[in-house]
Design an enzyme around this catalytic site. Structure first.
Site, PDB file in Angstrom:
ATOM      1  N   THR A 192     -57.786 -20.378  31.167  1.00 60.05           N
ATOM      2  CA  THR A 192     -56.629 -19.490  31.135  1.00 60.05           C
ATOM      3  C   THR A 192     -56.307 -19.078  32.569  1.00 60.05           C
ATOM      4  OG1 THR A 192     -57.807 -17.377  31.027  1.00 60.05           O
ATOM      5  CG2 THR A 192     -57.546 -18.594  28.958  1.00 60.05           C
ATOM      6  N   CYS A 193     -55.303 -18.207  32.734  1.00 63.35           N
ATOM      7  CA  CYS A 193     -54.949 -17.772  34.081  1.00 63.35           C
ATOM      8  C   CYS A 193     -56.052 -16.923  34.700  1.00 63.35           C
ATOM      9  CB  CYS A 193     -53.633 -17.000  34.063  1.00 63.35           C
ATOM     10  SG  CYS A 193     -53.656 -15.506  33.050  1.00 63.35           S
ATOM     11  N   ASN A 194     -56.918 -16.341  33.873  1.00 64.71           N
ATOM     12  CA  ASN A 194     -57.961 -15.454  34.389  1.00 64.71           C
ATOM     13  C   ASN A 194     -59.357 -16.039  34.371  1.00 64.71           C
ATOM     14  OD1 ASN A 194     -56.379 -13.243  35.121  1.00 64.71           O
ATOM     15  ND2 ASN A 194     -56.315 -12.481  33.028  1.00 64.71           N
ATOM     16  N   GLU A 207     -57.353  -7.054  25.283  1.00 65.05           N
ATOM     17  CA  GLU A 207     -56.112  -7.821  25.064  1.00 65.05           C
ATOM     18  C   GLU A 207     -56.342  -8.886  23.989  1.00 65.05           C
ATOM     19  OE1 GLU A 207     -55.418 -11.091  25.996  1.00 65.05           O
ATOM     20  OE2 GLU A 207     -57.149 -11.640  27.192  1.00 65.05           O
ATOM     21  N   GLN A 242     -56.528 -18.043  22.495  1.00 68.13           N
ATOM     22  CA  GLN A 242     -56.834 -19.072  23.486  1.00 68.13           C
ATOM     23  C   GLN A 242     -58.196 -19.705  23.221  1.00 68.13           C
ATOM     24  OE1 GLN A 242     -56.282 -16.414  26.784  1.00 68.13           O
ATOM     25  NE2 GLN A 242     -54.232 -17.173  27.244  1.00 68.13           N
TER      26      GLN A 242
END
Length: 422
Positions: free
Chosen positions: A49-51, A112, A118
């Protein structure tokens, strides 16, 4: 056999490193198959993921360092640079880590919900690649179950806090009245959908959704009365937009410094607010050098997020306890499963011994031997044969001085002296 959770995240690595370690959807299946080919990895899954980028593995013999080396070679990174920001969890700690991630306890935005979806996607891709077997499959199912319990039994997800919410909150700080602003959203995934929802709720004057395919852009745009365009049409639309928020899976920047500079001239240098949520980044970092542009990346959203997290902190402790319980229960079940094969083999041997002795007893009865004598021989034969192998092994342990094995046998056969006779 061992579980391994290995990777980097927003706490250990900057966005510069994370975007270099990220896996695109197109890479995922082949990367999993390659990983299982080159290393003795029985089962594997990748969450990117983006993180964070994380590998979840099940191996007969843990070789985390070899997997880290593969990750560095796959992305053409220096192994020492990667090692400096990577973390490795094994067995029960790997289980607990996966459950914390799925529950949103390890996210930049506490609690979140997107991360659970995801992780489910990561599981689905691994199944498609054929890299998930019974052990990792059970772990994923237990992880999903624990995350669901956390969502149901705690208030950790009740407050509207997310990267999308943080981006819109920051926009409100720069533009006091969003109803006068126009927004360009690049991408059509889950994060951009949340951004669109928040902007729509704030009464943004106009929303434009740009995507690689017009069909997906249109599906999202229809939900919020927005306009759909292709990525190629962004330069014509950019000058009209006060807010630009981007989150795609592109490997190359979508917005360059030159395009933004031209848009600013057309806007007569009216300020633009831009948030690049993507990893790798969608907007060239050099855009931040331009006057009248406020460019933020996911790493810049920390302060906004922190202000909105207070309401979730109280629920975090309860969630951590649920995760610990879930991890412990999974490990107990796993250890119980480890005994199944042994118990099955022992039962098969015992049943074969029983059948042999029963056949012998029937022959003795047929020969005219008294039933009472046959029953006595049957009982004696069963007892002797069932005790033979354990007796031999216990004598061997005793001769070798393996006192701990004798104590374990005493516990196994419930010979502690306090056992009631039945």
């Amino acid at each position: 056999m061992s579980f391994i959770a290995l990777g980097i995240n927003h706490k250990t690595a900057s966005v510069d490193v994370r975007e270099r370690v990220a896996f695109t959807p197109d890479q995922m299946v082949e990367a999993l198959r390659q990983l299982c080919r080159v290393h003795p990895t029985r089962e594997a899954a990748i969450l990117s993921t983006c993180n964070r980028s994380e590998l979840y593995l099940h191996q007969d013999h843990p070789e985390a360092e070899a997997v880290l080396d593969w990750l560095a070679r796959y992305h053409r990174l220096n192994i020492d640079d990667l090692r400096a920001c990577a973390y490795i969890h094994t067995d029960s700690e790997a289980v607990r880590h996966m459950m914390r991630v799925a529950s949103g306890l390890d996210s930049m935005v506490l609690g979140e919900p997107q991360i659970l979806g995801q992780m489910k996607s990561a599981y689905a891709v691994a199944r498609e690649a054929g890299s998930v077997g019974p052990f990792l499959g059970r772990l994923f199912q237990a992880t999903f179950s624990t995350a669901k319990t956390v969502r149901t039994d705690t208030a950790i997800g009740e407050s509207p806090v997310s990267v999308a919410f943080a981006a819109v909150s920051l926009a409100k700080q720069i533009f006091s009245n969003l109803s006068r602003s126009q927004a360009l959203l690049i991408g059509a995934g889950e994060t951009i959908t949340l951004v669109a929802r928040h902007l729509h709720e704030q009464g943004v004057k106009r929303i434009v959704v740009a995507n690689r395919t017009l069909e997906r852009a249109s599906l999202l745009a229809e939900q919020f009365g927005a306009q759909a365009i292709l990525l190629a049409d962004i330069p014509q639309e950019l000058a009209n937009c006060d807010i630009v928020i981007s989150s795609t899976a592109s490997q190359l920047p979508i917005l360059g410094k030159g395009a933004v500079e031209q848009a600013l001239k057309a806007r007569k240098h009216k300020p633009m607010f831009m948030v690049d949520i993507a990893v790798p980044r969608d907007i060239e970092p050099q855009v931040s050098e331009l006057d009248d542009v406020y460019l933020y990346t996911v790493d810049d959203l920390h302060e906004v997020i922190a202000e909105n997290l207070k309401s979730r902190q109280g629920a975090a402790q309860a969630a951590e306890e649920l995760v610990s319980t879930g991890a412990q229960e999974f490990m107990v079940k796993l250890r119980e499963l480890a005994a199944v094969d042994v118990l099955r083999a022992y039962r098969q041997r015992a049943e074969q011994t029983r059948d042999d002795e029963l056949l012998r007893a029937r022959r003795l009865l047929a020969s005219g031997l008294p039933a009472e004598e046959v029953l006595a021989q049957l009982a004696r034969g069963l007892t002797n044969k069932l005790l033979h192998a354990p007796s031999v092994q216990l004598k061997k342990f005793s001769a070798e001085g393996r006192i701990e094995a004798l104590a374990m046998a005493e516990e196994l056969f419930a010979l502690n002296g306090n056992q009631e006779q039945s």
